[in-house]
Design an enzyme around this catalytic site. Structure first.
Site, PDB file in Angstrom:
ATOM      1  N   GLN A  57       0.816  -1.215   0.000  1.00 39.33           N
ATOM      2  CA  GLN A  57       0.000   0.000   0.000  1.00 39.33           C
ATOM      3  C   GLN A  57       0.847   1.261   0.000  1.00 39.33           C
ATOM      4  O   GLN A  57       0.375   2.326  -0.340  1.00 39.33           O
ATOM      5  CB  GLN A  57      -0.914   0.024   1.234  1.00 39.33           C
ATOM      6  CG  GLN A  57      -1.870  -1.143   1.313  1.00 39.33           C
ATOM      7  CD  GLN A  57      -1.339  -2.264   2.193  1.00 39.33           C
ATOM      8  OE1 GLN A  57      -0.138  -2.449   2.321  1.00 39.33           O
ATOM      9  NE2 GLN A  57      -2.230  -3.026   2.781  1.00 39.33           N
ATOM     10  N   GLY A  58       2.085   1.153   0.480  1.00 41.34           N
ATOM     11  CA  GLY A  58       2.972   2.319   0.493  1.00 41.34           C
ATOM     12  C   GLY A  58       3.071   2.997   1.839  1.00 41.34           C
ATOM     13  O   GLY A  58       3.575   4.115   1.934  1.00 41.34           O
ATOM     14  N   SER A  64      -5.577  -1.871   7.361  1.00 37.71           N
ATOM     15  CA  SER A  64      -6.870  -2.215   6.788  1.00 37.71           C
ATOM     16  C   SER A  64      -7.828  -1.070   7.064  1.00 37.71           C
ATOM     17  O   SER A  64      -7.468  -0.127   7.768  1.00 37.71           O
ATOM     18  CB  SER A  64      -7.408  -3.518   7.388  1.00 37.71           C
ATOM     19  OG  SER A  64      -7.696  -3.318   8.762  1.00 37.71           O
ATOM     20  N   SER A  77      -8.592   1.234   5.225  1.00 33.28           N
ATOM     21  CA  SER A  77      -8.021   2.462   4.633  1.00 33.28           C
ATOM     22  C   SER A  77      -7.545   3.417   5.732  1.00 33.28           C
ATOM     23  O   SER A  77      -7.694   4.626   5.633  1.00 33.28           O
ATOM     24  CB  SER A  77      -9.049   3.139   3.724  1.00 33.28           C
ATOM     25  OG  SER A  77      -9.388   2.278   2.661  1.00 33.28           O
ATOM     26  N   ARG A  78      -6.955   2.850   6.807  1.00 36.75           N
ATOM     27  CA  ARG A  78      -6.665   3.633   7.996  1.00 36.75           C
ATOM     28  C   ARG A  78      -5.188   3.943   8.213  1.00 36.75           C
ATOM     29  O   ARG A  78      -4.860   4.788   9.048  1.00 36.75           O
ATOM     30  CB  ARG A  78      -7.175   2.889   9.241  1.00 36.75           C
ATOM     31  CG  ARG A  78      -6.443   1.572   9.514  1.00 36.75           C
ATOM     32  CD  ARG A  78      -7.019   0.825  10.704  1.00 36.75           C
ATOM     33  NE  ARG A  78      -6.662   1.416  11.972  1.00 36.75           N
ATOM     34  CZ  ARG A  78      -5.514   1.174  12.597  1.00 36.75           C
ATOM     35  NH1 ARG A  78      -4.601   0.377  12.062  1.00 36.75           N
ATOM     36  NH2 ARG A  78      -5.256   1.751  13.746  1.00 36.75           N
ATOM     37  N   THR A  91      -2.515   5.421   6.664  1.00 36.84           N
ATOM     38  CA  THR A  91      -2.037   6.796   6.539  1.00 36.84           C
ATOM     39  C   THR A  91      -2.758   7.696   7.536  1.00 36.84           C
ATOM     40  O   THR A  91      -2.139   8.492   8.238  1.00 36.84           O
ATOM     41  CB  THR A  91      -2.277   7.307   5.101  1.00 36.84           C
ATOM     42  OG1 THR A  91      -1.443   6.554   4.217  1.00 36.84           O
ATOM     43  CG2 THR A  91      -1.955   8.791   4.966  1.00 36.84           C
ATOM     44  N   ALA A 113      -4.110  14.362   5.081  1.00 40.25           N
ATOM     45  CA  ALA A 113      -4.316  13.152   4.274  1.00 40.25           C
ATOM     46  C   ALA A 113      -5.343  12.217   4.897  1.00 40.25           C
ATOM     47  O   ALA A 113      -5.537  12.187   6.111  1.00 40.25           O
ATOM     48  CB  ALA A 113      -2.990  12.409   4.113  1.00 40.25           C
ATOM     49  N   LYS A 114      -6.003  11.436   4.050  1.00 37.72           N
ATOM     50  CA  LYS A 114      -6.823  10.329   4.548  1.00 37.72           C
ATOM     51  C   LYS A 114      -6.698   9.122   3.615  1.00 37.72           C
ATOM     52  O   LYS A 114      -5.967   9.188   2.627  1.00 37.72           O
ATOM     53  CB  LYS A 114      -8.263  10.767   4.742  1.00 37.72           C
ATOM     54  CG  LYS A 114      -8.933  11.367   3.534  1.00 37.72           C
ATOM     55  CD  LYS A 114     -10.301  11.916   3.959  1.00 37.72           C
ATOM     56  CE  LYS A 114     -11.006  12.599   2.819  1.00 37.72           C
ATOM     57  NZ  LYS A 114     -12.235  13.267   3.273  1.00 37.72           N
ATOM     58  N   GLU A 132      -9.608   1.559  -0.346  1.00 34.65           N
ATOM     59  CA  GLU A 132     -10.919   0.945  -0.581  1.00 34.65           C
ATOM     60  C   GLU A 132     -11.871   1.873  -1.333  1.00 34.65           C
ATOM     61  O   GLU A 132     -12.633   1.399  -2.185  1.00 34.65           O
ATOM     62  CB  GLU A 132     -11.513   0.461   0.739  1.00 34.65           C
ATOM     63  CG  GLU A 132     -10.804  -0.786   1.235  1.00 34.65           C
ATOM     64  CD  GLU A 132     -10.960  -0.981   2.719  1.00 34.65           C
ATOM     65  OE1 GLU A 132     -11.560  -1.974   3.112  1.00 34.65           O
ATOM     66  OE2 GLU A 132     -10.488  -0.120   3.489  1.00 34.65           O
TER      67      GLU A 132
END
Lengths: 165, 337
Positions: free
Chosen positions: B49-50, B87, B89-90, B92, B284-285, B289
Site C-alpha cells: 500500500q505504500g 486495513s 483504509s486507515r 495513513t 491526508a486520509k 478501498e
C-alpha cells in the site's frame, strides 16, 4: 532418489542434488538459494516464477529439473550488472510499478524477453507480453509505463553505444 | 459482432478507520542517532500500500530533515509498537498522525538543544532541510547532525514516542443514527464499456476515477492505490466469482477464479482530489478501498446505457448478459440494431 544435476544458471555451471520430480523453481530457491524468483501459485497461473529457459520465458514451477539440465537458465538475479539495476528494474521503481513486489521479478523477466525480441513495442504488445503475470496491487498501468520507459532508455543506450564505436 | 458502447457513473463514500467505537490506535517510536540519521519504529505493516513511504515522508516533513536520512523498521513485534492492522483504509490516516506526533516531540528535543548551543530563544528557531534555521532570516545556524551529536554527548533524549487514538463514538444502539467514523472518503468513477450483444461479453475500455485523498502525501503511491483498487473493482464486477458446492470450493485456482490481467485493465485516468482533512497527517486520509467501491456500479450503469438492461448480479459474466438480452428479447423490450 536424489541425483546430481548441472544447471547453467546466469552463465555459471551450478551443481544441485535434487529429485527428478522437483521443479526448477524449487531447485533455484531451495538448493541454489536464488530466491529472486517467487513461488506464487506453484501451478503456472500467476507468472511470479518466470525465468528464461534457452532464452524463452517459462514458468519455472512447471519445469522439472531434469528438463532444465544442460540448458541456459536466466533468473532475475542476472539482470543487474555490478550492482547497477537493469533499465527495466530502475524504471519499475521510478514509475511506481512496484507495490508489494511479489509479482515484480516474474513481470520483469517477461518484459526483458519482450524487449530483447521487440525493442520498440506498442502498449498492446507490452500488455500481451505480461498477460501471464498477475499483479494484484497496481492495475498494471504503471508497469506498462515502466516497460515503455525502459524500452526508450535501452534504445538510447544502444544508440549511444553505436555512435561511440 | 454487434458491439454497443455505453457510459456509466458510480459514486461512493466510505468510512476511514474502524469507527463504531472500535479501538483504532496508531503508535510509533522515533530515534535520532548521533549523526542525525533517524529510525522510525512503526507497527504498520506494508503489503504494497505504500505505508512505509508515507511514514518516511511524514517523519521527514515534521522533523524538517530529508527523507533519505530516515530508516523505517516496520511491523516487527520484537521492536515496533502496535499500530493495528493495515486495513480499513486507515494506515495513513491513523498511523500517519502517530508518526507525526513522535517526530514533533523529537523536533522539540532538537530545538531545545540547538537553543542552548546557539544561545538563541527556541521560538526563533526551526528545522528545515536538515538544518536548524533562524525563522526570520532563514539563515542556517547548525546542522541537525551536530545538534544530535550534542544530545548524545550530553546524554539527553534523542527519541520520542507518538500515539494517536482515532477511536470514535458509537452510533445510537436504538436508532443506528450518529457519526460512525472519524472521517469519510469520497470517490466517483466514470466507466466506458463495450457490450457484445451476440456473446454477452463486456469489456471495460476506459475508466476515469476521481478520489478524495485529503492530501496526497505521495501522489504516485496514491495513483497506485487508486489504479489497483479500481482494478479489484473491475475484477469484482466482471470476473471474480467464488463458487462453493456443498462447502467445497470449485474455484480453487487462478485458472477458475479469474482476476484481471494486463489485457483486461484499460487506461485508468486518476484525478486526485485534495480537500485537506484536519484530522489526518498534513490533511491526508485513506484512498485504497474508496477506489474499489464505485467501479462495479459504474460498469453496471454503463452496461445499462449500452443495452438498456439492468444487470443485478455480479460478476457480470457473458452468460448473464447473454441470457438477460434473450429474456428482454422475449419480453419485446430489447431494442435491436
Amino acid at each position: 532418489m536424489k541425483q546430481r544435476y548441472v544447471l547453467r544458471v546466469n552463465g555459471r555451471d551450478l551443481e544441485a542434488e535434487a529429485g527428478a520430480h522437483e521443479s526448477l523453481l524449487d531447485v533455484l530457491r531451495e538448493r541454489l538459494r536464488l530466491t529472486g524468483s517467487k513461488k506464487g501459485c506453484n501451478e503456472a497461473e500467476c507468472g511470479s516464477c518466470t525465468v528464461l529457459l534457452d532464452g524463452r520465458p517459462v514458468v519455472s514451477c512447471l519445469v522439472l529439473v531434469p528438463d532444465a539440465a544442460d540448458r541456459d537458465v536466466v533468473t532475475i538475479e542476472a539482470l543487474a550488472e555490478e550492482g547497477v539495476p537493469h533499465p527495466i528494474q530502475r524504471q519499475m521503481v521510478e514509475q511506481g510499478g512496484v507495490q508489494c513486489g511479489y509479482c515484480t521479478p516474474g513481470m520483469i523477466m517477461s518484459a526483458y524477453a519482450l524487449l530483447r525480441d521487440n525493442p520498440d513495442p506498442t502498449d498492446e504488445e507490452i500488455r500481451f507480453a505480461i498477460s501471464g503475470n498477475i499483479c494484484r496491487c497496481t492495475g498494471y498501468g504503471k508497469i506498462v509505463k515502466a516497460v515503455r520507459a525502459a524500452a526508450l532508455e535501452m534504445k538510447e543506450q544502444s544508440g549511444n553505444g553505436g555512435a561511440a564505436s | 459482432m454487434a458491439i454497443r458502447k455505453g457510459l456509466g457513473i458510480g459514486s461512493m463514500y466510505y468510512g476511514i478507520g474502524y469507527g463504531f467505537s472500535r479501538a483504532d490506535i496508531g503508535s510509533a517510536e522515533i530515534e535520532m542517532a548521533e549523526d542525525g540519521t533517524t529510525t522510525v519504529y512503526s507497527g504498520a505493516c506494508d503489503m504494497g500500500q505504500g505505508v512505509m513511504t508515507v511514514v518516511t515522508q511524514v517523519a521527514a516533513e515534521e522533523l524538517g530533515i530529508e527523507p533519505d536520512q530516515i530508516r523505517v523498521v516496520a511491523a516487527d513485534t520484537g521492536s515496533t509498537p502496535d499500530a493495528g492492522p493495515t486495513s480499513g483504509s486507515r494506515a495513513t490516516f491513523v498511523q500517519g498522525v502517530a508518526v507525526q506526533n513522535a517526530a514533533a516531540e523529537l523536533r522539540e528535543q532538537i530545538l531545545d538543544m540547538a537553543s542552548r548551543m546557539l544561545e538563541c530563544p527556541k521560538e526563533n528557531l526551526a528545522v528545515r532541510r536538515g538544518q536548524v534555521c533562524e525563522i526570520e532570516s532563514g539563515h542556517e545556524m547548525v546542522s541537525v547532525g551536530k545538534v544530535a551529536h550534542q544530545l548524545h554527548f550530553h546524554g539527553r533524549r534523542a527519541a520520542a514516542w507518538g500515539w494517536h487514538d482515532n477511536t470514535t463514538a458509537d452510533v445510537d444502539p436504538e436508532t443506528s443514527q450518529g457519526d460512525a467514523y472519524a472521517t469519510y472518503g469520497w470517490a466517483t468513477q466514470l466507466a466506458e464499456v463495450e457490450v457484445d450483444t451476440e456473446t454477452g461479453r463486456v469489456r471495460l475500455t476506459k475508466l476515469v476515477s476521481a478520489t478524495d485523498a485529503g492530501k496526497a502525501i505521495n501522489p504516485v503511491a496514491v495513483e497506485g492505490q487508486i489504479e489497483g483498487g479500481a482494478t479489484m473493482g473491475l475484477g469484482y464486477g466482471l470476473y471474480e466469482q467464488h463458487i462453493l458446492e456443498g462447502g467445497i470450493p470449485r474455484t480453487n485456482s487462478l485458472a477458475f477464479y479469474l482476476v484481471p490481467t494486463a489485457m483486461d485493465v484499460p487506461d485508468i485516468e486518476c484525478e486526485i482530489v485534495e480537500v485537506p482533512d484536519p484530522r489526518g497527517p498534513f490533511g491526508a486520509k485513506g484512498v485504497a478501498e474508496p477506489a474499489t467501491i464505485p467501479t462495479t456500479p459504474a460498469i453496471l450503469n454503463a452496461i445499462h446505457d449500452a443495452i438498456g438492461i439492468r444487470i443485478t448480479e455480479t460478476p457480470i459474466t457473458p452468460e448473464r448478459v447473454f441470457f438477460a438480452i434473450q429474456e428482454a428479447r422475449i419480453r419485446g423490450e430489447f431494442e435491436e440494431d
